[in-house]
Scaffold this motif. Sequence first.
Motif, PDB file in Angstrom:
ATOM      1  N   LEU A 132       0.861  -1.183   0.000  1.00 43.13           N
ATOM      2  CA  LEU A 132       0.000   0.000   0.000  1.00 43.13           C
ATOM      3  C   LEU A 132       0.896   1.231   0.000  1.00 43.13           C
ATOM      4  N   ILE A 133       0.766   2.058  -1.014  1.00 39.90           N
ATOM      5  CA  ILE A 133       1.632   3.216  -1.200  1.00 39.90           C
ATOM      6  C   ILE A 133       0.916   4.449  -0.659  1.00 39.90           C
ATOM      7  N   GLN A 134       1.414   4.990   0.436  1.00 42.36           N
ATOM      8  CA  GLN A 134       0.837   6.199   1.017  1.00 42.36           C
ATOM      9  C   GLN A 134       1.733   7.387   0.691  1.00 42.36           C
ATOM     10  N   ASN A 135       1.165   8.358   0.014  1.00 45.79           N
ATOM     11  CA  ASN A 135       1.888   9.581  -0.343  1.00 45.79           C
ATOM     12  C   ASN A 135       1.428  10.690   0.599  1.00 45.79           C
ATOM     13  N   HIS A 136       2.256  11.012   1.582  1.00 41.98           N
ATOM     14  CA  HIS A 136       1.872  12.018   2.577  1.00 41.98           C
ATOM     15  C   HIS A 136       1.775  13.407   1.957  1.00 41.98           C
ATOM     16  N   ALA A 137       2.622  13.703   0.972  1.00 44.03           N
ATOM     17  CA  ALA A 137       2.604  15.038   0.368  1.00 44.03           C
ATOM     18  C   ALA A 137       1.324  15.276  -0.420  1.00 44.03           C
ATOM     19  N   ALA A 138       0.911  14.284  -1.222  1.00 39.79           N
ATOM     20  CA  ALA A 138      -0.288  14.431  -2.043  1.00 39.79           C
ATOM     21  C   ALA A 138      -1.548  13.940  -1.349  1.00 39.79           C
ATOM     22  N   ARG A 139      -1.404  13.324  -0.159  1.00 38.33           N
ATOM     23  CA  ARG A 139      -2.527  12.774   0.604  1.00 38.33           C
ATOM     24  C   ARG A 139      -3.314  11.771  -0.242  1.00 38.33           C
ATOM     25  N   THR A 140      -2.606  10.765  -0.753  1.00 40.08           N
ATOM     26  CA  THR A 140      -3.228   9.729  -1.568  1.00 40.08           C
ATOM     27  C   THR A 140      -2.714   8.364  -1.128  1.00 40.08           C
ATOM     28  N   TRP A 141      -3.467   7.332  -1.533  1.00 37.21           N
ATOM     29  CA  TRP A 141      -3.076   5.941  -1.376  1.00 37.21           C
ATOM     30  C   TRP A 141      -3.118   5.300  -2.760  1.00 37.21           C
ATOM     31  N   ARG A 176     -17.913   5.459 -11.108  1.00 36.20           N
ATOM     32  CA  ARG A 176     -19.169   5.178 -10.395  1.00 36.20           C
ATOM     33  C   ARG A 176     -18.926   4.831  -8.932  1.00 36.20           C
ATOM     34  N   GLY A 177     -17.781   4.212  -8.630  1.00 32.26           N
ATOM     35  CA  GLY A 177     -17.471   3.904  -7.246  1.00 32.26           C
ATOM     36  C   GLY A 177     -17.126   5.121  -6.414  1.00 32.26           C
ATOM     37  N   GLU A 178     -16.773   6.241  -7.051  1.00 32.39           N
ATOM     38  CA  GLU A 178     -16.469   7.511  -6.393  1.00 32.39           C
ATOM     39  C   GLU A 178     -15.351   7.376  -5.363  1.00 32.39           C
ATOM     40  N   LEU A 179     -14.404   6.476  -5.633  1.00 30.61           N
ATOM     41  CA  LEU A 179     -13.219   6.335  -4.795  1.00 30.61           C
ATOM     42  C   LEU A 179     -11.943   6.625  -5.589  1.00 30.61           C
ATOM     43  N   VAL A 180     -11.833   6.029  -6.752  1.00 28.63           N
ATOM     44  CA  VAL A 180     -10.609   6.143  -7.548  1.00 28.63           C
ATOM     45  C   VAL A 180     -10.495   7.552  -8.121  1.00 28.63           C
ATOM     46  N   ASP A 181      -9.328   8.124  -7.932  1.00 27.80           N
ATOM     47  CA  ASP A 181      -9.068   9.476  -8.442  1.00 27.80           C
ATOM     48  C   ASP A 181      -8.316   9.447  -9.767  1.00 27.80           C
ATOM     49  N   GLU A 182      -7.504   8.386  -9.982  1.00 28.17           N
ATOM     50  CA  GLU A 182      -6.693   8.332 -11.188  1.00 28.17           C
ATOM     51  C   GLU A 182      -6.260   6.888 -11.439  1.00 28.17           C
ATOM     52  N   VAL A 183      -6.217   6.517 -12.707  1.00 27.43           N
ATOM     53  CA  VAL A 183      -5.711   5.220 -13.138  1.00 27.43           C
ATOM     54  C   VAL A 183      -4.523   5.477 -14.048  1.00 27.43           C
ATOM     55  N   LEU A 184      -3.375   4.872 -13.709  1.00 26.36           N
ATOM     56  CA  LEU A 184      -2.128   5.121 -14.424  1.00 26.36           C
ATOM     57  C   LEU A 184      -1.639   3.830 -15.067  1.00 26.36           C
ATOM     58  N   PHE A 185      -1.345   3.881 -16.357  1.00 24.05           N
ATOM     59  CA  PHE A 185      -0.746   2.763 -17.076  1.00 24.05           C
ATOM     60  C   PHE A 185       0.680   3.146 -17.446  1.00 24.05           C
ATOM     61  N   LEU A 243     -10.934   7.855   0.769  1.00 19.83           N
ATOM     62  CA  LEU A 243     -10.662   6.565   1.391  1.00 19.83           C
ATOM     63  C   LEU A 243     -10.948   6.597   2.882  1.00 19.83           C
ATOM     64  N   GLY A 244     -10.659   7.727   3.538  1.00 20.23           N
ATOM     65  CA  GLY A 244     -10.901   7.817   4.975  1.00 20.23           C
ATOM     66  C   GLY A 244     -12.369   7.666   5.329  1.00 20.23           C
ATOM     67  N   LYS A 245     -13.249   8.259   4.529  1.00 17.67           N
ATOM     68  CA  LYS A 245     -14.683   8.131   4.798  1.00 17.67           C
ATOM     69  C   LYS A 245     -15.158   6.694   4.619  1.00 17.67           C
ATOM     70  N   ALA A 246     -14.690   6.039   3.547  1.00 13.94           N
ATOM     71  CA  ALA A 246     -15.106   4.657   3.313  1.00 13.94           C
ATOM     72  C   ALA A 246     -14.506   3.706   4.340  1.00 13.94           C
ATOM     73  N   ALA A 247     -13.310   4.027   4.851  1.00 13.86           N
ATOM     74  CA  ALA A 247     -12.647   3.135   5.800  1.00 13.86           C
ATOM     75  C   ALA A 247     -13.312   3.154   7.164  1.00 13.86           C
ATOM     76  N   ARG A 248     -14.069   4.186   7.493  1.00 13.31           N
ATOM     77  CA  ARG A 248     -14.746   4.229   8.787  1.00 13.31           C
ATOM     78  C   ARG A 248     -15.757   3.105   8.936  1.00 13.31           C
ATOM     79  N   GLU A 249     -16.307   2.637   7.831  1.00  8.90           N
ATOM     80  CA  GLU A 249     -17.266   1.543   7.905  1.00  8.90           C
ATOM     81  C   GLU A 249     -16.592   0.214   8.176  1.00  8.90           C
ATOM     82  N   ALA A 250     -15.300   0.082   7.839  1.00  8.80           N
ATOM     83  CA  ALA A 250     -14.569  -1.162   8.059  1.00  8.80           C
ATOM     84  C   ALA A 250     -13.654  -1.086   9.269  1.00  8.80           C
ATOM     85  N   GLY A 251     -13.715   0.009  10.007  1.00 13.37           N
ATOM     86  CA  GLY A 251     -12.831   0.211  11.139  1.00 13.37           C
ATOM     87  C   GLY A 251     -11.969   1.429  10.905  1.00 13.37           C
ATOM     88  N   ARG A 252     -10.805   1.440  11.481  1.00 17.99           N
ATOM     89  CA  ARG A 252      -9.887   2.554  11.308  1.00 17.99           C
ATOM     90  C   ARG A 252      -8.470   2.026  11.105  1.00 17.99           C
TER      91      ARG A 252
END
Length: 502
Positions: A132-141, A176-185, A243-252
């Motif tokens: 899992l790649i966490q980018n603290h500067a861009a606030r992304t996973w 449609r899932g309203e989670l993914v911000d970008e797909v990179l190939f 991701l933080g909003k969706a993760a609250r339903e599965a815990g923290r």
Amino acid sequence: MTVIYRDYSKARIGWLPFGLTGWQAGVIVGSVLPVFIALNRGAWASAGLLLLASVAVTLVTVVPVRGRSATGWLVASIAFVTGGVAGWTRFRSRAARGGVENLDQADLPGSLAGVEIHEGPPSGLEGRRVALIQNHAARTWAVTAAIVHPGLGMRDADERSRMAQGLADLIDQAARGELVDEVLFLTRTVPEDGAERDQWTARHRRGPGGQVRAINNDLQQILTGASVRTETFVTVVVPETRLGKAAREAGRGIEARAQVLYGVMAEIEAQLKGGMGCTNITWLTSPELAVACRTGFAPGDRAGIVDALTAAAAGVEVNTQVPWAMAGPSGADVVARHYSHDAWNSISSTLRLPVKGALLGALAPILAPRATGERRSFLVAYPILSQRKAARAAASGEWAADVGSALREKARMRQSTKVRDEVAQVRAREERLSRGSAMTQPYAVCTVTVPKTLRVAEYGRRLDGAIRAAGFAGLRLDLAQDVAFAASVVPMGISLTRRGDG
């Protein structure tokens, strides 16, 4: 019959004359007003000087220079020089300075400095712990997969059309899932180093040498020099705000975020194997991602890693992993027109889509290396706008197109074919959005990497020639070569559309 993609338009259609934006028109009006004030007062000499100043301001504001305005170049140049004087563009790893304390802590330069790698919980029958790649500067996973695709070279028009529709379905589903911000190939092509072949030959050769062995050695040398190896990755980026909003339903915590990302990975994998026709998809673990990162900065290290893996498979006790503290370069320097990392230099250019449309699969000639040791790579990114932003952008674009058409008609200005096509595409885009399609603003970045013993400027010109031969126009990403390299070579979710990554 060929598959041509031409359904794209400018991100914003201006409604002012001559395609001016609002701030450009404001600057021009502000520079012209003093001229009229001086004329009203009869100060002809002052009016002439102010007119010259107004013309200079207008040229600086309106006329683009290699994709940027003169003001943009000035700001970027000042920032680049300031970073060079302050030492911000110079990188020396902790390992090179003897200061490594934690081998699992990533030590990467530039836009990758804010990246932290976490191991997700075991998943699947093999219990793989996806990185899992966490980018603290861009606030992304982000998560990255290595994919195998049969390619488009031998495909007919119907098969290419189905694969293109599969890509469109993948982007629509991600939106449609309203989670993914970008797909990179991301695809990297390097000349074949023959490491696997050498290991296979050493294991299977029997008996003394002879004429047959000499012939096989000659064939291996010739075929290795003429062959290339291709690596393809897909990276899915999810912002922390979603991701933080969706993760609250599965815990923290990390495990909850991993569960949400695993669901996104399953959806993306189904689309890759289905409509797009990928034959194999492997979500990278932390050691595998570290190898991909290291070989991105130093392509020549791959042969040594293959030798270590072969020795470990034979029972020899050898370290096969690349620690994250050493996955990056030992040193890196940002130059205005290229990027220097370890014993290699890289040049990156972005592509501008042609007006007549792009042939599906047209990027293939860009990937063909022309010399020993040369590596080509490119990134095709699909930033996905949320449904709310997409609807607002479509409505704004259609309103601007209508107002612009009305103003031109009232002023009896001739409407060019280019403007008519852009207006038609804007209205067609709004129609597709209303029917559930996603809005994306794709871009591509190509990079060539060569050893420092070769003149990188010459290979940069060859890359520009390959881009033109493929039917595109290239634009060298001067003053931003480090970010372009990280985005187009290292599969860790770096983007050119986020401020945190720049």
